[in-house]
Write a protein that holds these residues in place. Structure first.
Motif, short mmCIF file in Angstrom:
data_model
loop_
_atom_site.label_atom_id
_atom_site.label_comp_id
_atom_site.label_asym_id
_atom_site.label_seq_id
_atom_site.Cartn_x
_atom_site.Cartn_y
_atom_site.Cartn_z
N LEU A 105 15.02 45.21 85.74
CA LEU A 105 15.87 44.92 86.89
C LEU A 105 16.56 46.17 87.42
O LEU A 105 17.29 46.11 88.39
CB LEU A 105 16.95 43.89 86.51
N VAL A 139 22.95 36.59 88.03
CA VAL A 139 21.53 36.27 87.86
C VAL A 139 21.38 35.58 86.50
O VAL A 139 21.86 36.09 85.49
CB VAL A 139 20.65 37.53 87.91
N VAL A 162 14.79 39.90 92.67
CA VAL A 162 15.20 39.09 91.53
C VAL A 162 15.78 37.77 92.04
O VAL A 162 16.72 37.78 92.82
CB VAL A 162 16.25 39.83 90.67
N GLN A 175 17.88 34.19 91.83
CA GLN A 175 19.15 33.88 91.17
C GLN A 175 18.91 33.21 89.82
O GLN A 175 19.64 33.45 88.87
CB GLN A 175 20.01 33.00 92.06
N ILE A 208 18.59 43.03 93.87
CA ILE A 208 19.40 41.94 93.33
C ILE A 208 20.44 41.58 94.38
O ILE A 208 21.37 42.35 94.62
CB ILE A 208 20.08 42.35 92.00
#
Length: 180
Positions: free
Chosen positions: A104, A114, A87, A89, A109
């Motif tokens: 997600l 995010v 993922v 930013q 991550i």
């Protein structure tokens, strides 16, 4: 039948732990955190068992390399990300007449915050976030139907913060936490 529960929190790898320690060392060298705080954060990182614990060790630090904003544009069809995807930013999704599905919950991550920017004229969006994530969708303007989101009764603060902004015309956004 196995006696191991099915929904255990995902474990972290040594690579994830090493990357977190490296980022903490960079932040200390750049003067973003004092020695005492560095020691406390290192302790959290070195004893962490879950991704949420690692994320908490990096909370409130400026990103070392934010990287470019990832932009996905579509006129119609399905924009989909799921599984172990990385993922970014900042993730900008634009769709004129289509569907957006962003899961997600099992993604990688690396950022404590995010930003997902949605621009949908017609269609729907569905976003699944990790069970320990916090969600902020105040920056999203919806012309037709307001986003459907119910915060979890417990938890939801040790993981990443997902900020959703942008605008939706005649569509609907549904947000839910991964069931743990």
């Amino acid at each position: 039948m196995s006696s191991v529960p099915e929904n255990l929190p995902s474990r972290i790898s040594e690579v994830d732990r090493d990357m977190t320690v490296e980022r903490l060392q960079e932040a200390f060298a750049e003067g973003h955190i004092p020695q005492e705080e560095m020691d406390a954060r290192l302790h959290v990182a070195l004893t962490a068992q879950t991704p949420g614990e690692l994320t908490s060790a990096l909370a409130s630090l400026p990103a070392s390399d934010e990287g470019p904003t990832v932009v996905v544009d579509s006129v119609g069809g399905l924009i989909q990300r799921r599984g172990g995807w990385h993922v970014p930013q900042v993730f900008r999704v634009t769709s004129k007449m289509g569907k957006v599905y962003l899961d997600l919950s099992r993604a990688v991550i690396k950022h404590p915050v995010v930003d997902i920017e949605l621009h949908l004229d017609y269609g729907w969006a569905w976003i699944v976030v990790p069970s320990d994530a916090t969600v902020d969708h105040e920056g999203l303007t919806a012309s037709w139907k307001q986003p459907a989101y119910k915060a979890p009764l417990r938890g939801g603060s040790s993981g990443p913060r997902i900020r959703i902004s942008g605008n939706m015309g005649y569509g609907r956004l549904r947000i839910r936490h991964r069931r743990s």
